[in-house]
Design a protein around this motif. Structure first.
Motif, short mmCIF file in Angstrom:
data_model
loop_
_atom_site.label_atom_id
_atom_site.label_comp_id
_atom_site.label_asym_id
_atom_site.label_seq_id
_atom_site.Cartn_x
_atom_site.Cartn_y
_atom_site.Cartn_z
N GLY A 48 16.00 120.81 -26.82
CA GLY A 48 17.07 120.04 -27.44
C GLY A 48 17.05 118.58 -27.07
O GLY A 48 16.19 118.10 -26.32
N PRO A 49 18.03 117.82 -27.57
CA PRO A 49 18.05 116.37 -27.42
C PRO A 49 18.56 115.90 -26.07
O PRO A 49 19.00 116.70 -25.23
N VAL A 50 18.50 114.58 -25.86
CA VAL A 50 19.19 113.96 -24.74
C VAL A 50 20.68 114.25 -24.91
O VAL A 50 21.22 114.22 -26.03
N LEU A 51 21.37 114.53 -23.82
CA LEU A 51 22.79 114.83 -23.87
C LEU A 51 23.60 113.69 -23.27
O LEU A 51 23.23 113.13 -22.24
N ARG A 52 24.70 113.37 -23.94
CA ARG A 52 25.65 112.40 -23.39
C ARG A 52 27.00 113.09 -23.30
O ARG A 52 27.59 113.46 -24.32
N PHE A 53 27.46 113.27 -22.06
CA PHE A 53 28.76 113.89 -21.81
C PHE A 53 29.80 112.78 -21.70
O PHE A 53 29.83 112.05 -20.71
N ASP A 54 30.65 112.67 -22.69
CA ASP A 54 31.67 111.61 -22.67
C ASP A 54 32.95 112.05 -22.00
O ASP A 54 33.75 111.22 -21.56
N THR A 55 33.18 113.36 -21.92
CA THR A 55 34.42 113.87 -21.35
C THR A 55 34.09 114.93 -20.31
O THR A 55 33.44 115.93 -20.62
N HIS A 56 34.52 114.71 -19.09
CA HIS A 56 34.29 115.67 -18.01
C HIS A 56 35.42 115.53 -17.00
O HIS A 56 36.33 114.71 -17.19
N ASP A 57 35.37 116.31 -15.93
CA ASP A 57 36.47 116.30 -14.97
C ASP A 57 36.22 115.37 -13.79
O ASP A 57 36.86 115.50 -12.75
N GLY A 58 35.30 114.42 -13.94
CA GLY A 58 35.02 113.45 -12.88
C GLY A 58 35.50 112.07 -13.25
O GLY A 58 36.23 111.88 -14.24
N PRO A 59 35.11 111.06 -12.46
CA PRO A 59 35.47 109.67 -12.79
C PRO A 59 35.01 109.29 -14.19
O PRO A 59 33.98 109.77 -14.67
#
Length: 489
Positions: A48-59
């Motif tokens: 699969g592609p490069v992943l960009r996580f815009d929403t997570h439980d960190g800063p």
């Protein structure tokens, strides 16, 4: 040779991936603890592609993952298309031992080599993008805790930069760059896990002997060429900073650190500066590793962080290490191809070499040779074990003839079943260096090796007449394919 433009920073590479439809944004919330690992590995296994996580439980900072999850993206990180990798390996081999030019025409034809040499010289910037802003501490970074039994948050794509005691900050050719995992202990403390044979550990020993703190710079979110150069098993005499310029096709931009006497990548996303003081260690781990097992808890040096600078709106680059397939194993497959011309320059009869990713990349090697004399397979085994540091950890080598496909397990099994006698053709070596993460070894860092000669036996290697292999006429095989083309799928 390059068909892709230079990527001076991570953002340029991500723009390229986006243009290729090879970047996906994950908008749904994902936990940094374990869940993000599952998403990354699922994407990698699907190529699969490069992943960009815009929403997570960190800063609040985007997390980029699966950057080198496919062979094509590793090649792109080198500025290449996948079919150019073998030729680029030949080019890199020529840089190590160039032949003298024969006349002006030949000299002009070597301009790419000269340009690569120029690209190997870093340059220093006065205004660095990575120093546009400041972060209060390591707790401002969205660091993953990859596996359920991990000892804490773990930075997995750091480019750790050190220099030897007695050197000056400007002597970048003496710098060592390594991708060493780094456990976050607190806002200003980081454990650097470098094994004893690594360049960073050698530098650390020099500073400790002098009783002085060692300056360290850690680049997070570096450009792809710098990341790959830091990960490559380069000879100790080759500068990773210089080599990254060759890979990038463009000089590496550096900047002076603010609180330590070091130069560091000016276009990284985040730069962590600090010192490692004599005797300052902390228990590191346990952490899941490339073997598919958790490491034991062991003491490693602590870096006291003195500054963290970053670009405007920085990106945090992460990866996951585990039982293959993982991102390092994908990178390792490409590095296998790049290293082949260099290996063949030292072992000319070697036709091909495969490091099966499932065997943790370097633990096993299958070699195809042009066999011409008795004992040749054993000579090749010993040459490989002594050639590069990474091969000192290769505990199984299988050597086969040139008529087989070493990437086909059926061919390997057939050769071992029909061309190998266990009592005659197995070479065992004891008391040799081994990755201490190999729990199968009887002692930490010391184990045996096995070499299997699965080649056709010639001359004094056998007292029997060797069997004649069955083969059909190629014309008959082609005729069969033509007859069945319209009948069978």
């Amino acid at each position: 040779m390059r068909r892709l433009p230079p990527f001076p920073d991570l953002r340029a590479f991500l723009d390229h991936a986006t243009a290729q439809g090879d970047l996906a944004r994950i908008a749904d919330p994902v936990s940094l603890r374990h869940e993000m690992t599952a998403v990354q590995l699922a994407a990698l296994r699907r190529k699969g592609p490069v992943l960009r996580f815009d929403t997570h439980d960190g800063p609040a900072m985007p997390v980029i993952a699966n950057l080198f999850g496919t062979r094509g993206r590793v090649a792109a990180g080198l500025g290449l298309l996948p079919d150019q990798i073998p030729a680029f390996g030949e080019f890199l081999a020529s840089l190590r031992s160039p032949a003298p030019p024969e006349g002006m025409r030949d000299a002009l034809s070597r301009w790419p080599v000269l340009r690569a040499a120029l690209a190997a010289r870093p340059r220093v910037m006065t205004r660095a993008p990575v120093q546009q802003d400041d972060l209060p501490g390591l707790d401002a970074l969205p660091v993953q805790t990859p596996w359920p039994e991990d000892g804490g948050p773990l930075i997995t794509w750091p480019v750790v930069m050190t220099r030897p005691h007695g050197s000056q900050a400007g002597e970048t050719a003496r710098y060592n760059l390594g991708v060493y995992r780094a456990q976050v202990l607190g806002p200003d403390r980081l454990i650097l896990r470098w094994l004893a044979h690594r360049g960073g550990a050698a530098h650390h020993r020099g500073w400790m002997r002098a009783g002085q703190p060692m300056p360290v710079a850690v680049a997070l979110g570096a450009d792809p060429a710098l990341l790959l150069a830091a990960a490559l098993p380069l000879p100790e005499t080759v500068s990773e900073l210089g080599f990254s310029g060759v890979l990038r096709g463009q000089r590496t931009d550096l900047a002076s650190c603010r609180t330590v006497p070091m130069l560091a990548p000016a276009r990284a996303e985040i730069l962590v500066e600090g010192w490692v003081h004599p005797g300052d260690t902390a228990p590191e781990g346990p952490f899941g590793d490339h073997t598919g097992y958790y490491n034991a808890v062991e003491p490693f040096p602590v870096m006291r962080v003195t500054a963290i600078t970053c670009r405007e709106a920085p990106l945090y680059l992460s990866t996951v290490t585990g039982r293959p397939p993982d991102e390092p194993s994908v990178i390792g497959e490409v590095f296998n191809e790049l290293a082949l011309p260099v290996i063949r320059a030292q072992i000319p009869e070697l036709l091909d070499l495969w490091l099966p990713p499932a065997a943790c990349s370097y633990r096993m090697a299958v070699v195809r040779i042009d066999k011409r004399y008795p004992g040749q397979a054993r000579r090749v085994m010993m040459a490989l074990w002594g050639m590069l540091p990474q091969f000192s950890y290769t505990k199984i080598i299988v050597v086969v003839d040139g008529d087989l496909d070493i990437r086909d397990w059926d061919d390997i099994a057939w050769a071992m079943a029909t061309r190998m006698d266990p009592a005659r053709d197995v070479m065992l070596v004891d008391g040799t260096p081994m990755d201490y993460l190999d729990f199968a070894s009887p002692l930490e860092g010391l184990a045996g090796k096995i070499g299997v000669d699965a080649t056709t036996k010639i001359g004094p290697e056998t007292a029997r007449a060797w069997g004649r292999e069955m083969r059909l006429d190629p014309a008959h095989l082609a005729r069969a394919e033509a007859l069945l083309a319209g009948i069978l799928p």
